[in-house]
Design a protein around this motif. Structure first.
Motif, PDB file in Angstrom:
ATOM      1  N   LEU A  26       0.840  -1.310   0.031  1.00  0.00           N
ATOM      2  CA  LEU A  26       0.027   0.055  -0.002  1.00  0.00           C
ATOM      3  C   LEU A  26       0.771   1.085  -0.100  1.00  0.00           C
ATOM      4  CD1 LEU A  26      -3.024  -0.985   2.427  1.00  0.00           C
ATOM      5  CD2 LEU A  26      -3.062  -0.324   0.044  1.00  0.00           C
ATOM      6  N   GLY A  27       2.114   1.232   0.542  1.00  0.00           N
ATOM      7  CA  GLY A  27       2.954   2.327   0.591  1.00  0.00           C
ATOM      8  C   GLY A  27       3.401   2.713  -0.615  1.00  0.00           C
ATOM      9  N   HIS A  28       3.244   1.803  -1.784  1.00  0.00           N
ATOM     10  CA  HIS A  28       3.705   1.893  -3.082  1.00  0.00           C
ATOM     11  C   HIS A  28       2.510   2.569  -3.944  1.00  0.00           C
ATOM     12  CE1 HIS A  28       7.018  -0.410  -1.352  1.00  0.00           C
ATOM     13  NE2 HIS A  28       7.862   0.058  -2.458  1.00  0.00           N
ATOM     14  N   VAL A  29       1.383   1.965  -3.705  1.00  0.00           N
ATOM     15  CA  VAL A  29       0.293   2.432  -4.280  1.00  0.00           C
ATOM     16  C   VAL A  29      -0.743   2.658  -3.248  1.00  0.00           C
ATOM     17  CG1 VAL A  29      -1.522   1.671  -6.126  1.00  0.00           C
ATOM     18  CG2 VAL A  29       0.733   0.523  -6.030  1.00  0.00           C
ATOM     19  N   PRO A  30      -0.739   4.046  -2.874  1.00  0.00           N
ATOM     20  CA  PRO A  30      -1.810   4.186  -1.951  1.00  0.00           C
ATOM     21  C   PRO A  30      -3.100   4.494  -2.172  1.00  0.00           C
ATOM     22  CG  PRO A  30      -0.392   6.177  -2.500  1.00  0.00           C
ATOM     23  CD  PRO A  30       0.170   5.093  -3.112  1.00  0.00           C
ATOM     24  N   LYS A  31      -3.350   4.518  -3.683  1.00  0.00           N
ATOM     25  CA  LYS A  31      -4.622   4.960  -4.156  1.00  0.00           C
ATOM     26  C   LYS A  31      -5.700   3.535  -4.019  1.00  0.00           C
ATOM     27  CE  LYS A  31      -4.094   8.325  -7.668  1.00  0.00           C
ATOM     28  NZ  LYS A  31      -4.178   8.601  -8.805  1.00  0.00           N
ATOM     29  N   ALA A  32      -4.750   2.317  -3.637  1.00  0.00           N
ATOM     30  CA  ALA A  32      -5.314   1.028  -3.687  1.00  0.00           C
ATOM     31  C   ALA A  32      -6.204   0.997  -2.195  1.00  0.00           C
ATOM     32  CB  ALA A  32      -4.201  -0.082  -3.613  1.00  0.00           C
ATOM     33  N   PHE A  33      -6.137   1.988  -1.435  1.00  0.00           N
ATOM     34  CA  PHE A  33      -7.063   1.888  -0.328  1.00  0.00           C
ATOM     35  C   PHE A  33      -8.490   1.966  -0.784  1.00  0.00           C
ATOM     36  CE2 PHE A  33      -3.747   3.646   2.729  1.00  0.00           C
ATOM     37  CZ  PHE A  33      -3.847   2.544   3.479  1.00  0.00           C
ATOM     38  N   GLN A  34      -8.761   2.284  -1.927  1.00  0.00           N
ATOM     39  CA  GLN A  34     -10.137   2.400  -2.423  1.00  0.00           C
ATOM     40  C   GLN A  34     -10.716   1.206  -2.763  1.00  0.00           C
ATOM     41  OE1 GLN A  34      -9.729   4.709  -5.903  1.00  0.00           O
ATOM     42  NE2 GLN A  34      -9.004   6.873  -4.645  1.00  0.00           N
ATOM     43  N   THR A  35      -9.918   0.038  -2.662  1.00  0.00           N
ATOM     44  CA  THR A  35     -10.460  -1.295  -3.158  1.00  0.00           C
ATOM     45  C   THR A  35     -10.015  -2.289  -2.068  1.00  0.00           C
ATOM     46  OG1 THR A  35     -10.438  -3.139  -4.855  1.00  0.00           O
ATOM     47  CG2 THR A  35      -8.535  -1.583  -4.733  1.00  0.00           C
ATOM     48  N   LEU A  36     -11.043  -3.369  -1.804  1.00  0.00           N
ATOM     49  CA  LEU A  36     -10.926  -4.480  -0.696  1.00  0.00           C
ATOM     50  C   LEU A  36     -10.162  -5.414  -1.455  1.00  0.00           C
ATOM     51  CD1 LEU A  36     -14.226  -4.745   0.956  1.00  0.00           C
ATOM     52  CD2 LEU A  36     -12.242  -3.676   1.953  1.00  0.00           C
ATOM     53  N   LYS A  37      -9.816  -5.189  -2.873  1.00  0.00           N
ATOM     54  CA  LYS A  37      -8.979  -6.428  -3.276  1.00  0.00           C
ATOM     55  C   LYS A  37      -7.627  -6.269  -3.199  1.00  0.00           C
ATOM     56  CE  LYS A  37     -12.691  -7.158  -5.978  1.00  0.00           C
ATOM     57  NZ  LYS A  37     -13.716  -8.248  -5.444  1.00  0.00           N
ATOM     58  N   VAL A  38      -7.258  -5.352  -2.447  1.00  0.00           N
ATOM     59  CA  VAL A  38      -5.858  -5.228  -1.988  1.00  0.00           C
ATOM     60  C   VAL A  38      -5.482  -6.326  -1.311  1.00  0.00           C
ATOM     61  CG1 VAL A  38      -6.402  -3.920   0.207  1.00  0.00           C
ATOM     62  CG2 VAL A  38      -4.297  -3.592  -0.816  1.00  0.00           C
ATOM     63  N   ILE A  39      -6.200  -7.145  -0.293  1.00  0.00           N
ATOM     64  CA  ILE A  39      -5.757  -8.175   0.279  1.00  0.00           C
ATOM     65  C   ILE A  39      -5.431  -9.314  -0.550  1.00  0.00           C
ATOM     66  CG2 ILE A  39      -6.699 -10.037   1.989  1.00  0.00           C
ATOM     67  CD1 ILE A  39      -8.489  -7.766   3.358  1.00  0.00           C
ATOM     68  N   TYR A  40      -6.424  -9.488  -1.498  1.00  0.00           N
ATOM     69  CA  TYR A  40      -6.121 -10.661  -2.366  1.00  0.00           C
ATOM     70  C   TYR A  40      -4.851 -10.438  -3.114  1.00  0.00           C
ATOM     71  CZ  TYR A  40     -10.973 -12.115  -1.508  1.00  0.00           C
ATOM     72  OH  TYR A  40     -12.085 -12.411  -0.834  1.00  0.00           O
ATOM     73  N   GLU A  41      -4.640  -9.344  -3.913  1.00  0.00           N
ATOM     74  CA  GLU A  41      -3.468  -8.774  -4.559  1.00  0.00           C
ATOM     75  C   GLU A  41      -2.269  -9.038  -3.783  1.00  0.00           C
ATOM     76  OE1 GLU A  41      -1.421  -7.652  -8.384  1.00  0.00           O
ATOM     77  OE2 GLU A  41      -3.098  -8.861  -7.411  1.00  0.00           O
ATOM     78  N   SER A  42      -2.129  -8.742  -2.510  1.00  0.00           N
ATOM     79  CA  SER A  42      -1.141  -8.764  -1.634  1.00  0.00           C
ATOM     80  C   SER A  42      -0.610 -10.217  -1.471  1.00  0.00           C
ATOM     81  CB  SER A  42      -1.289  -8.153  -0.172  1.00  0.00           C
ATOM     82  OG  SER A  42      -1.443  -6.744  -0.343  1.00  0.00           O
ATOM     83  N   MET A  43      -1.748 -11.307  -1.304  1.00  0.00           N
ATOM     84  CA  MET A  43      -1.709 -12.689  -0.997  1.00  0.00           C
ATOM     85  C   MET A  43      -0.702 -13.140  -2.408  1.00  0.00           C
ATOM     86  SD  MET A  43      -4.862 -13.942   0.940  1.00  0.00           S
ATOM     87  CE  MET A  43      -6.262 -13.562  -0.126  1.00  0.00           C
ATOM     88  N   ARG A  44      -1.145 -12.669  -3.507  1.00  0.00           N
ATOM     89  CA  ARG A  44      -0.765 -12.997  -4.973  1.00  0.00           C
ATOM     90  C   ARG A  44       0.776 -12.461  -5.124  1.00  0.00           C
ATOM     91  NH1 ARG A  44       0.912 -11.266  -9.600  1.00  0.00           N
ATOM     92  NH2 ARG A  44       0.485  -9.336  -8.980  1.00  0.00           N
TER      93      ARG A  44
END
Length: 410
Positions: free
Chosen positions: A297-315
Motif C-alpha cells: 500500500l505504501g507503493h500504491v496508496p490509491k489502492a485503499f479504495q478497493t478491498l481487492k488489496v488483500i487478495y493482490e497482496s496474497m498473490r
C-alpha cells in the motif's frame, strides 16, 4: 605389498562409488519424466531451492529451472527424487487428488518441530477429524460478537500506541496483535497476563527455528525451536489441567472449552497440537500478510479504495511458497509420469507470478481482481481437502485492522 594394497583399496572405493552413482541415476531413469537435473547424489538441489529471495519472486533456482526445462521439471529435493510444478493446472490436479493419488509428505525435521499430530503432517481420517474442529472454531469465531469486539478493540489499542512514535517495528507489533487475539480466543488469556507474554516469547523462538536449516545441535535455532515447542505444549497442558480442576466446563466459551468437551474423541496430545496449530496460523501467516499489505500500500496508496488489496497482496507476497506432497502410486498427467514414492512440490508462487496468467505479474495491481479469471489462478491458501481452514477468519482480522489504519494514518 603396501603399494598394491593402496591401489587395491582405491579401486574398491572407486567401484563402490561408481555403483552408488549408477544406482542413484538408475533409480531416476523412468520414461516420460519431465526434464530436469538431479543435482549431486544425496544432497540434490535442496539448498538452492531454499536460498532466501524476495517474496514477490520465485527465486533464482525456480526461475532458472522454469526457463530451462519448463513449468514442470524433475529434481532431487529434501532427500528424495521430486517433481516440481510451477504449473497452475498441475497444482490444482495435485491438491484435488489428495489421498487418492497424493498425500502430505513433509520432511522428518518438520515433524519433529511441528509435533506428530499437526494438521500439516497428518492425513486420512485423523486429519479430517482434527481439521473439522478448527473449521468449526473459525466459522463460529468470525461471526461471534465476542471475537469481533476483541479484534476491533485490539486493533484500535495498537494504533493508539503508535501515536507520537517516530519509528515502529511494524511486523513485531502485528505479530503480537495477531497472537494476542488467538490466545484470547483459544485460551481466554488476556494479552497482558504473564502467561500470554511467555507464549509470545516461546513463539518467537519457535518461528526462528521453524524457518531455519534443521541442524539439531545445542544452541542452533532449530534445537531452540524444538525446545520452545515442548514448552508451549507444557504450557497448554497446564492450562488444560487447570480447567479440569476448576470444573470450568463451558463457562469460558473459548476454543479450548469446546475441544475439551470432545475429550473422549481426542487425546490430550491431539488437543494440544490442534490448539498450537491455530496459534501458529494466527501468529505467523496472518501477521506476515498484514505486513505485506501495508508494504504494498505504501507503493500504491490509491489502492485503499478497493478491498481487492488483500487478495493482490496474497498473490504478490506469497506467504506460503510451496507445499510438500508425495505420489502414492504411479500417476500419469498429460505427457508426464510421476513415479510412485516420488516427492511432488506444487509451487504456489509459480502461477501467481506467471506472465501468461497475469499481466505484469511483478506489479502490485489490486484492480486486476475485477477480472474473474484472476481468482481462478491464485491459490494463496492451497486447495482441496487441505485448504487452509483459517482463511476466512484471517480476512476478518485483517479487515478490522486495515479499516482503522486507514482512518488514523496515511
Amino acid at each position: 605389498m603396501a603399494e598394491f594394497s593402496s591401489i587395491g583399496l582405491a579401486l574398491i572405493l572407486g567401484l563402490v562409488l561408481a555403483l552408488l552413482l549408477k544406482r542413484f541415476f538408475s533409480r531416476h531413469d523412468h520414461k516420460n519424466l519431465p526434464n530436469g537435473s538431479m543435482g549431486f547424489p544425496l544432497v540434490g538441489e535442496t539448498l538452492s531451492l531454499l536460498k532466501p529471495h524476495s517474496s514477490n519472486s520465485m527465486g533464482t533456482f525456480l526461475q532458472e529451472r522454469v526457463s530451462r526445462y519448463g513449468k514442470v521439471f524433475k529434481s532431487h529435493l529434501f532427500g528424495s527424487p521430486a517433481i516440481v510444478s510451477c504449473d497452475h493446472e498441475l497444482n490444482m490436479f495435485i491438491l484435488q487428488n489428495e489421498e487418492r493419488l497424493f498425500e502430505a509428505s513433509y520432511p522428518k525435521a518438520m515433524h519433529d518441530i511441528l509435533g506428530k499430530f499437526s494438521l500439516l503432517v497428518i492425513s486420512g481420517d485423523l486429519h479430517r477429524k482434527l481439521r473439522n474442529f478448527v473449521v468449526t472454531f473459525n466459522t463460529v469465531s468470525k461471526s461471534s460478537p465476542r471475537f469481533l469486539n476483541f479484534a476491533e478493540n485490539l486493533s484500535i489499542s495498537m494504533l493508539e500506541s503508535w501515536k507520537g512514535c517516530k519509528e515502529i517495528d511494524f511486523l513485531k507489533d502485528i505479530r503480537k496483535l495477531t497472537l494476542s487475539l488467538m490466545v484470547k480466543s483459544v485460551l481466554s488469556i488476556e494479552p497482558e497476563e504473564p502467561r500470554a507474554l511467555k507464549i509470545l516469547d516461546d513463539f518467537q523462538t519457535y518461528m526462528k527455528g521453524f524457518v531455519s536449516l534443521p541442524l539439531n545441535f545445542p544452541g542452533s535455532s532449530y534445537s531452540k525451536a524444538v525446545k520452545a515447542r515442548k514448552r508451549l505444549a507444557s504450557t497448554m497442558k497446564g492450562i488444560i489441567n487447570e480447567r479440569e480442576k476448576e470444573k470450568v466446563g463451558l463457562i469460558s466459551g473459548d476454543f479450548l472449552d469446546v475441544i475439551l468437551s470432545k475429550r473422549g474423541i481426542l487425546t490430550d496430545e491431539q488437543i494440544v497440537s490442534v490448539a498450537l496449530d491455530i496459534l501458529l496460523g494466527g501468529y505467523e501467516t496472518t501477521s506476515i500478510l498484514v505486513a505485506l499489505i501495508v508494504y504494498f500500500l505504501g507503493h500504491v496508496p490509491k489502492a485503499f479504495q478497493t478491498l481487492k488489496v488483500i487478495y493482490e497482496s496474497m498473490r504478490c507476497g506469497n506467504v506460503v511458497k510451496f507445499l510438500h506432497r508425495k505420489a502414492i502410486q504411479d500417476v500419469k498427467y498429460k505427457e508426464y509420469l510421476i513415479p510412485s514414492g516420488w516427492k511432488v512440490i506444487p509451487v504456489l508462487s509459480g502461477p501467481h507470478l506467471d506472465p501468461s496468467l497475469h499481466e505484469s505479474p511483478l506489479k502490485f495491481n489490486p484492480w486486476r481482481w475485477k477480472n474473474q479469471e484472476t481468482r481462478k489462478t491464485v491459490m494463496p491458501f492451497g486447495g482441496g481437502p487441505r485448504l487452509c481452514p483459517g482463511a476466512e477468519l484471517a480476512k476478518v482480522e485483517i479487515a478490522f485492522f486495515l479499516h482503522h489504519l486507514v482512518l488514523n494514518y496515511r
